[in-house]
Design a protein around this motif. Sequence first.
Motif, PDB file in Angstrom:
ATOM      1  N   CYS A 185       0.884  -1.314  -0.094  1.00 39.21           N
ATOM      2  CA  CYS A 185       0.093  -0.023  -0.064  1.00 39.21           C
ATOM      3  C   CYS A 185       0.773   1.167   0.198  1.00 39.21           C
ATOM      4  N   ASN A 187      -0.408   4.255   0.633  1.00 37.24           N
ATOM      5  CA  ASN A 187      -1.330   5.415   0.761  1.00 37.24           C
ATOM      6  C   ASN A 187      -0.700   6.243   2.362  1.00 37.24           C
ATOM      7  N   MET A 188      -0.195   5.588   2.997  1.00 33.75           N
ATOM      8  CA  MET A 188       0.571   6.270   4.340  1.00 33.75           C
ATOM      9  C   MET A 188      -0.757   6.849   5.098  1.00 33.75           C
ATOM     10  N   CYS A 189      -1.751   6.253   5.378  1.00 37.10           N
ATOM     11  CA  CYS A 189      -2.779   6.914   6.188  1.00 37.10           C
ATOM     12  C   CYS A 189      -2.050   6.814   7.572  1.00 37.10           C
ATOM     13  N   PHE A 191      -2.503   6.500  10.705  1.00 37.37           N
ATOM     14  CA  PHE A 191      -2.634   5.620  11.803  1.00 37.37           C
ATOM     15  C   PHE A 191      -2.041   4.274  11.422  1.00 37.37           C
ATOM     16  N   CYS A 192      -1.701   4.125  10.371  1.00 37.39           N
ATOM     17  CA  CYS A 192      -1.588   2.749   9.634  1.00 37.39           C
ATOM     18  C   CYS A 192      -0.396   1.963   9.420  1.00 37.39           C
ATOM     19  N   VAL A 194       0.142  -0.886   7.937  1.00 36.77           N
ATOM     20  CA  VAL A 194       0.549  -1.755   6.810  1.00 36.77           C
ATOM     21  C   VAL A 194       1.672  -1.278   5.684  1.00 36.77           C
ATOM     22  N   PRO A 195       1.699  -0.065   5.327  1.00 36.16           N
ATOM     23  CA  PRO A 195       2.562   0.407   4.574  1.00 36.16           C
ATOM     24  C   PRO A 195       3.912  -0.186   5.046  1.00 36.16           C
ATOM     25  N   GLN A 229      -5.330  -3.733  -0.655  1.00 35.25           N
ATOM     26  CA  GLN A 229      -5.578  -2.850   0.295  1.00 35.25           C
ATOM     27  C   GLN A 229      -6.434  -1.678  -0.241  1.00 35.25           C
ATOM     28  N   HIS A 271     -11.227   2.313  -1.971  1.00 36.01           N
ATOM     29  CA  HIS A 271     -10.966   3.560  -1.198  1.00 36.01           C
ATOM     30  C   HIS A 271     -11.575   4.737  -1.645  1.00 36.01           C
ATOM     31  N   ARG A 310      -6.243  10.445   5.233  1.00 35.72           N
ATOM     32  CA  ARG A 310      -6.979   9.843   4.323  1.00 35.72           C
ATOM     33  C   ARG A 310      -7.086  10.515   2.996  1.00 35.72           C
TER      34      ARG A 310
HETATM   35 FE1  SF4 Z   1      -3.330   1.768   3.116  1.00 30.55          FE
HETATM   36 FE2  SF4 Z   1      -5.621   0.949   4.131  1.00 30.55          FE
HETATM   37 FE3  SF4 Z   1      -3.716   1.549   5.692  1.00 30.55          FE
HETATM   38 FE4  SF4 Z   1      -4.680   3.583   4.376  1.00 30.55          FE
HETATM   39  S1  SF4 Z   1      -5.579   2.140   5.817  1.00 30.55           S
HETATM   40  S2  SF4 Z   1      -2.421   2.933   4.609  1.00 30.55           S
HETATM   41  S3  SF4 Z   1      -5.359   2.630   2.611  1.00 30.55           S
HETATM   42  S4  SF4 Z   1      -3.876  -0.397   4.387  1.00 30.55           S
END
Ligand code: SF4
Length: 474
Positions: A185, A187-189, A191-192, A194-195, A229, A271, A310
């Motif tokens: 991913c 996107n670099m939200c 809070f997240c 995942v990246p 994602q 998204h 976001r």
């Molecule tokens: Fe990526 Fe989803 Fe995490 Fe945002 S919330 S960084 S879109 S995985």
Amino acid sequence: MIDLQLTDKTHDEARQGEALIMEAPKVLNARKLYIESYGCQMNFADSEIVASILLDQGFETTGDYHEADAIFINTCSIRENAEQRVRNRLSQFGIEKRRNPKLIVGVLGCMAERLKSKFLEEEKLVDMVVGPDAYRDLPQLIEQVGEGQKAINVLLSREETYADISPVRLNGNGITAFISIMRGCDNMCSFCVVPFTRGRERSRDPYSILAEAQDLFDRGYKEVTLLGQNVDSYKWKGADEASETMVNFAQLLEKVALISPDLRIRFSTSHPKDITDEVLYTIKRYDNICNNIHLPVQSGSSRILDIMNRTYTREWYINRIDAIRSIIPDCAISTDVIAGFCTETEEEHQETLSMMDYVGYDFAFCFSYSERPGTLAARKFEDDIPEDVKKRRLQEILLKQQVTSLQRLQASVGKTVRILVEGFSKKSDKDLCGRNDQNAMIVFPAAENVVPGQYVNVVIERCTSATLLGRIAS
Ligand code: SF4
Ligand code: SAH
Ligand code: F3S
């Protein structure tokens, strides 16, 4: 052929703790592998890749970790409690390891990627730490452990999509399957995590996706869920940047839908910043693309959305909802919501509740904010909403969703819906169950001429808080 069992323990996003059964050829004196998966559907899909790689190495899977030669735990880092669950489970596996020192314990997935070699220092029983892009290296890592060393590979890749590996289906209903269409991913939200745990976004070759879907259909599967994602940013450029082979998500959806009208297509996650009208019109055009969009909102407040990074506002999100409602009027919409993000005021929390009223979600996954080390939010903002306030806000969100979900289900009572029969109901082998287009689960009395994998019309007679109950339409 024998039945192989694989137990998956999961969190909120996937099916809870089902014993999953699959068929595979039995190998003489095979080493036994036990895999447990946590986290999102992508992690479950990855476990199927891992199983495929290890079956090629002469392993077979088992549902009983007491008899395993290798225990793999495919982990999730999304919230602190997801990691805590894994730690607790590891201490149980530790008892097994003390009994059988030859047992290999491997940690895979997002926690492996986040903690890297720290894992080997913190959890002495762990032999192997393997990140999500390093599964092709598993045979070599297992060998290394066999030689008495600890093994680690947490390299992230910009290219790996495991496109050529045919996943071993561990979700044994033989009717529905996941297909990963992309990884990572960008996107670099804020809070997240995942990246950081999954690396850069990359799309998988559409031809390998189509081949996988076609193969599943040929083997009797009737539903595929395309996973990423952020599926709306799926983009395949082909070998040559200027070539005509550019495929976007709407085009991919269409190609999969054309395999057969009897193959249902689902997808997750959309998204709000990227979902296009082209995607919505494609869903509308094909009956076999399910009318069901998972569109995580996270918050109803534009200020909070901004600091969450976001990259959309409340108004933008509402515009996307309006587009869905006008193009696909009977589309189910589900969401993810975070309660108590840094600096969230009561008024901003109320905006999340009013957004939920506006949309009337069919379903929502609701979480209280959990600070993740290394994320933008952890570096920039204080996690300043007290736990009891987060908890109370989450309760209010959950309560609202409970009421709305029930209303949405009640609206189906009296209607006749087409469902794909998935198998027998968990509670009784006299009842069958399956989902409608909108992803609601329907339970109905079995009939001799109705079998899993078949489409059938069911009259909805009543509902519980999460399930529709009905009978086969005459
Ligand atoms: Fe990526 Fe989803 Fe995490 Fe945002 S919330 S960084 S879109 S995985
Ligand atoms: N890619 C998807 C979401 C993946 S994570 C998307 O962008 O929508 C699944 C959900 O977990 C997120 O939508 C979010 O609601 C939740 N989540 C992620 N990080 C979180 C955190 N630090 N605390 C609480 N919930 C979180
Ligand atoms: Fe968890 Fe990793 Fe999925 S953090 S939600 S398993 S991408």
